[in-house]
Design an enzyme around this catalytic site. Structure first.
Site, PDB file in Angstrom:
ATOM      1  N   ASP A  85     -23.797 128.183 -14.760  1.00 33.42           N
ATOM      2  CA  ASP A  85     -24.937 127.299 -14.490  1.00 33.42           C
ATOM      3  C   ASP A  85     -26.056 127.593 -15.485  1.00 33.42           C
ATOM      4  O   ASP A  85     -26.645 126.697 -16.074  1.00 33.42           O
ATOM      5  CB  ASP A  85     -25.415 127.494 -13.049  1.00 33.42           C
ATOM      6  N   GLN A 108     -24.089 134.970 -26.089  1.00 32.43           N
ATOM      7  CA  GLN A 108     -23.462 133.656 -25.903  1.00 32.43           C
ATOM      8  C   GLN A 108     -22.951 133.042 -27.228  1.00 32.43           C
ATOM      9  O   GLN A 108     -21.820 132.570 -27.293  1.00 32.43           O
ATOM     10  CB  GLN A 108     -24.422 132.699 -25.220  1.00 32.43           C
ATOM     11  N   ARG A 126     -12.637 129.636 -18.361  1.00 36.50           N
ATOM     12  CA  ARG A 126     -12.823 129.284 -16.954  1.00 36.50           C
ATOM     13  C   ARG A 126     -14.030 128.378 -16.767  1.00 36.50           C
ATOM     14  O   ARG A 126     -14.684 127.985 -17.732  1.00 36.50           O
ATOM     15  CB  ARG A 126     -12.985 130.565 -16.134  1.00 36.50           C
ATOM     16  N   GLU A 172     -16.938 126.035 -16.575  1.00 36.32           N
ATOM     17  CA  GLU A 172     -17.362 124.831 -17.282  1.00 36.32           C
ATOM     18  C   GLU A 172     -17.737 125.103 -18.734  1.00 36.32           C
ATOM     19  O   GLU A 172     -17.167 124.508 -19.648  1.00 36.32           O
ATOM     20  CB  GLU A 172     -18.537 124.158 -16.550  1.00 36.32           C
ATOM     21  N   ASP A 173     -18.684 125.996 -18.987  1.00 31.52           N
ATOM     22  CA  ASP A 173     -19.191 126.121 -20.357  1.00 31.52           C
ATOM     23  C   ASP A 173     -18.155 126.720 -21.298  1.00 31.52           C
ATOM     24  O   ASP A 173     -17.937 126.206 -22.393  1.00 31.52           O
ATOM     25  CB  ASP A 173     -20.477 126.960 -20.377  1.00 31.52           C
ATOM     26  N   SER A 174     -17.470 127.799 -20.886  1.00 31.40           N
ATOM     27  CA  SER A 174     -16.442 128.378 -21.765  1.00 31.40           C
ATOM     28  C   SER A 174     -15.283 127.387 -21.944  1.00 31.40           C
ATOM     29  O   SER A 174     -14.672 127.324 -23.005  1.00 31.40           O
ATOM     30  CB  SER A 174     -15.926 129.705 -21.197  1.00 31.40           C
TER      31      SER A 174
HETATM   32  O1  TRH Z   1     -19.294 132.020 -15.447  1.00 33.72           O
HETATM   33  P1  TRH Z   1     -18.504 130.857 -15.040  1.00 33.72           P
HETATM   34  O2  TRH Z   1     -17.392 131.074 -14.132  1.00 33.72           O
HETATM   35  O3  TRH Z   1     -19.475 129.772 -14.383  1.00 33.72           O
HETATM   36  C1  TRH Z   1     -18.986 128.835 -13.486  1.00 33.72           C
HETATM   37  C2  TRH Z   1     -19.406 127.502 -13.864  1.00 33.72           C
HETATM   38  O4  TRH Z   1     -20.761 127.443 -13.875  1.00 33.72           O
HETATM   39  C3  TRH Z   1     -18.916 126.499 -12.859  1.00 33.72           C
HETATM   40  O5  TRH Z   1     -19.405 125.229 -13.147  1.00 33.72           O
HETATM   41  C4  TRH Z   1     -19.420 126.855 -11.519  1.00 33.72           C
HETATM   42  O6  TRH Z   1     -18.829 125.988 -10.602  1.00 33.72           O
HETATM   43  C5  TRH Z   1     -19.008 128.260 -11.242  1.00 33.72           C
HETATM   44  O7  TRH Z   1     -19.467 129.164 -12.222  1.00 33.72           O
HETATM   45  C6  TRH Z   1     -19.611 128.642  -9.979  1.00 33.72           C
HETATM   46  O8  TRH Z   1     -17.886 130.135 -16.329  1.00 33.72           O
HETATM   47  P2  TRH Z   1     -18.520 129.308 -17.513  1.00 33.72           P
HETATM   48  O9  TRH Z   1     -19.019 127.989 -17.043  1.00 33.72           O
HETATM   49  O10 TRH Z   1     -17.513 129.302 -18.571  1.00 33.72           O
HETATM   50  O11 TRH Z   1     -19.782 130.149 -17.993  1.00 33.72           O
HETATM   51  C7  TRH Z   1     -19.643 131.368 -18.660  1.00 33.72           C
HETATM   52  C8  TRH Z   1     -20.792 131.552 -19.632  1.00 33.72           C
HETATM   53  O12 TRH Z   1     -20.776 132.911 -20.110  1.00 33.72           O
HETATM   54  C9  TRH Z   1     -20.690 130.657 -20.870  1.00 33.72           C
HETATM   55  O13 TRH Z   1     -21.976 130.166 -21.215  1.00 33.72           O
HETATM   56  C10 TRH Z   1     -20.201 131.609 -21.963  1.00 33.72           C
HETATM   57  C11 TRH Z   1     -20.842 132.895 -21.536  1.00 33.72           C
HETATM   58  N1  TRH Z   1     -20.209 134.116 -22.042  1.00 33.72           N
HETATM   59  C12 TRH Z   1     -20.917 134.899 -22.930  1.00 33.72           C
HETATM   60  O14 TRH Z   1     -22.042 134.554 -23.312  1.00 33.72           O
HETATM   61  N2  TRH Z   1     -20.338 136.062 -23.380  1.00 33.72           N
HETATM   62  C13 TRH Z   1     -19.085 136.457 -23.010  1.00 33.72           C
HETATM   63  O15 TRH Z   1     -18.605 137.507 -23.426  1.00 33.72           O
HETATM   64  C14 TRH Z   1     -18.354 135.611 -22.092  1.00 33.72           C
HETATM   65  C15 TRH Z   1     -16.983 136.004 -21.659  1.00 33.72           C
HETATM   66  C16 TRH Z   1     -18.947 134.458 -21.607  1.00 33.72           C
END
Ligand code: TRH
Length: 398
Positions: free
Chosen positions: A33, A266, A282, A284-286
């Site tokens: 989020d 990020q 996993r 949304e963003d990744s």
């Molecule tokens: O962390 P998430 O599982 O978040 C999710 C989503 O928000 C989803 O919509 C929501 O329903 C759920 O939570 C509750 O996965 P997501 O969306 O991929 O976000 C991970 C963020 O972390 C992304 O911006 C990339 C960042 N990231 C880093 O900055 N460094 C890292 O080493 C890694 C592995 C990820």
């Protein structure tokens, strides 16, 4: 009062200034989020010249993605974005021209009342979760008049088709990706900085970012049978812990190397996705960043109690594999379903019988899947990104 469609007025009304933007985000769990909200805020500020304030109820998550952020400070600025804490009581603020609430997080009540009291009503947007389901097109940009206040909120849906809001993408992203992926020296330097050494030519490099019930050890076991060296790289988190456990108990020898890397800033996480041959992602963003990386990927979808996530997963798979040779499409679908344990009773490793075969099929078609990932990213990049769409929507439609 001059009529709305008076060409002189329309121009001005349409372009009634949307200089200031307030983006609200409340942390439910995980990183996404905030990851999405920060990315949007930075894009609207840097690429569209708006004055953006990002309101967060918890700054510790943003500080994980951007260590420059001090979670103890109530107000600070990073990359032209003012980051402010949602305090309770919520007072001492000025309502912006545009208000974006992410994922239905509801701005503080005091703020909403001030929006209603503002002479020129702010544009109010609810940025929804990403889905590839068909219904999204029909819901995108729909207005929702507030039942009590003189305010109207509009729903803004990210998506994969022209009748949705698109996907977040920085202007320079694909150029930087191509430069990185064309340059073995830069990639080797990235690996040395991340894990202390660079992979040998021909090593299959796999990144892992998943939720706790993914069959990580089944993947590691399946990689032992891969015809060549394999690197499994997991930033700090559940995957890294599972891989460490597997390495300690299984002694795989050198064909499969396991690396528990630090959680990356990020923007550096993009480099990991660009440097790997297959990415497990996993949420949304990744999930979106893996698509921009133009590499084969596997999506671990956020499970919902009502099992609606299966519909969401199938909807994306149908779009992603459309036009792909049947056997390749089947390989992607089987691996994704095995990784998400579709049709399995939720118990740990003993099961996932389908996994080794699904992995071998997927890994064996890597060249074809690589070509497809490149075409998919190029097709998505044919349209403007979500930030440009949302600014245009606000400035020229509302
Ligand atoms: O962390 P998430 O599982 O978040 C999710 C989503 O928000 C989803 O919509 C929501 O329903 C759920 O939570 C509750 O996965 P997501 O969306 O991929 O976000 C991970 C963020 O972390 C992304 O911006 C990339 C960042 N990231 C880093 O900055 N460094 C890292 O080493 C890694 C592995 C990820």
């Amino acid at each position: 009062m001059r009529p709305l469609n008076d060409p002189d007025i329309a121009g001005t009304i349409g372009a009634v200034d949307s200089k200031t933007w307030d983006i609200f985000c409340r942390v439910v769990d995980n990183y996404g989020d905030v990851g999405v909200s920060w990315r949007l805020a930075r894009l609207v500020a840097r690429e569209h010249g708006k004055r953006v304030r990002l309101w967060l109820d918890d700054l510790t998550v943003l500080a994980k993605l951007r260590p420059e952020i001090d979670p103890g400070r109530d107000v600070q600025t990073l990359e032209q974005v003012q980051v402010a804490r949602i305090r309770d009581p919520f007072d001492d603020f000025e309502v912006a021209d545009v208000v974006v609430e992410t994922f239905g997080c509801d701005p503080p009540l005091a703020y909403v009342h001030a929006m209603a009291a503002r002479a020129e009503k702010p544009r109010w947007i609810n940025l929804e979760y990403l889905s590839a389901e068909d219904w999204v097109e029909g819901s995108h940009a729909l207005p929702s008049p507030n039942p009590r206040l003189p305010l109207t909120k509009h729903f803004f849906f990210p998506g994969f088709t022209p009748r949705t809001g698109g996907l977040l993408r920085e202007e320079s992203l694909l150029r930087r990706r191509d430069e990185f992926q064309r340059d073995p020296g830069t990639q080797a330097a990235f690996w040395r900085a991340l894990v202390g050494e660079a992979p040998a030519e021909g090593t299959l490099k796999v990144s892992l970012f998943n939720y706790s019930d993914a069959p990580v050890e089944a993947l590691a076991r399946a990689c032992v049978g891969h015809p060549g060296p394999v690197w499994l790289v997991a930033p700090e988190g559940v995957a890294a812990t599972a891989l460490e456990g597997w390495r300690r108990t299984s002694r795989p020898g050198d064909s499969v190397r396991v690396f528990a890397a630090p959680f990356l800033v990020q923007d550096r996480y993009d480099l990991l996705l660009w440097a790997c041959d297959v990415n497990f992602v996993r949420g949304e963003d990744s999930f979106v960043r893996a698509q921009w990386a133009a590499r084969p990927f596997v999506w671990h979808i956020y499970p919902t109690e009502d099992n609606a996530h299966w519909v969401k997963l199938s909807a994306f798979l149908a779009r992603y594999t459309a036009g792909l040779e049947r056997a390749h499409a089947a390989a992607i679908t089987s691996l994704w379903e095995a990784w998400n344990r579709r049709g399995e009773a939720p118990s740990r490793e003993a099961q996932t019988p389908a996994f080794p075969g699904a992995w071998a099929e997927f890994a064996g078609r890597r060249e074809a899947l690589q070509a497809h990932a490149g075409k998919w990213a190029a097709a998505l990049a044919q349209r403007r990104d979500l930030a440009a769409e949302i600014v245009d929507f606000v400035d020229n439609t509302l």
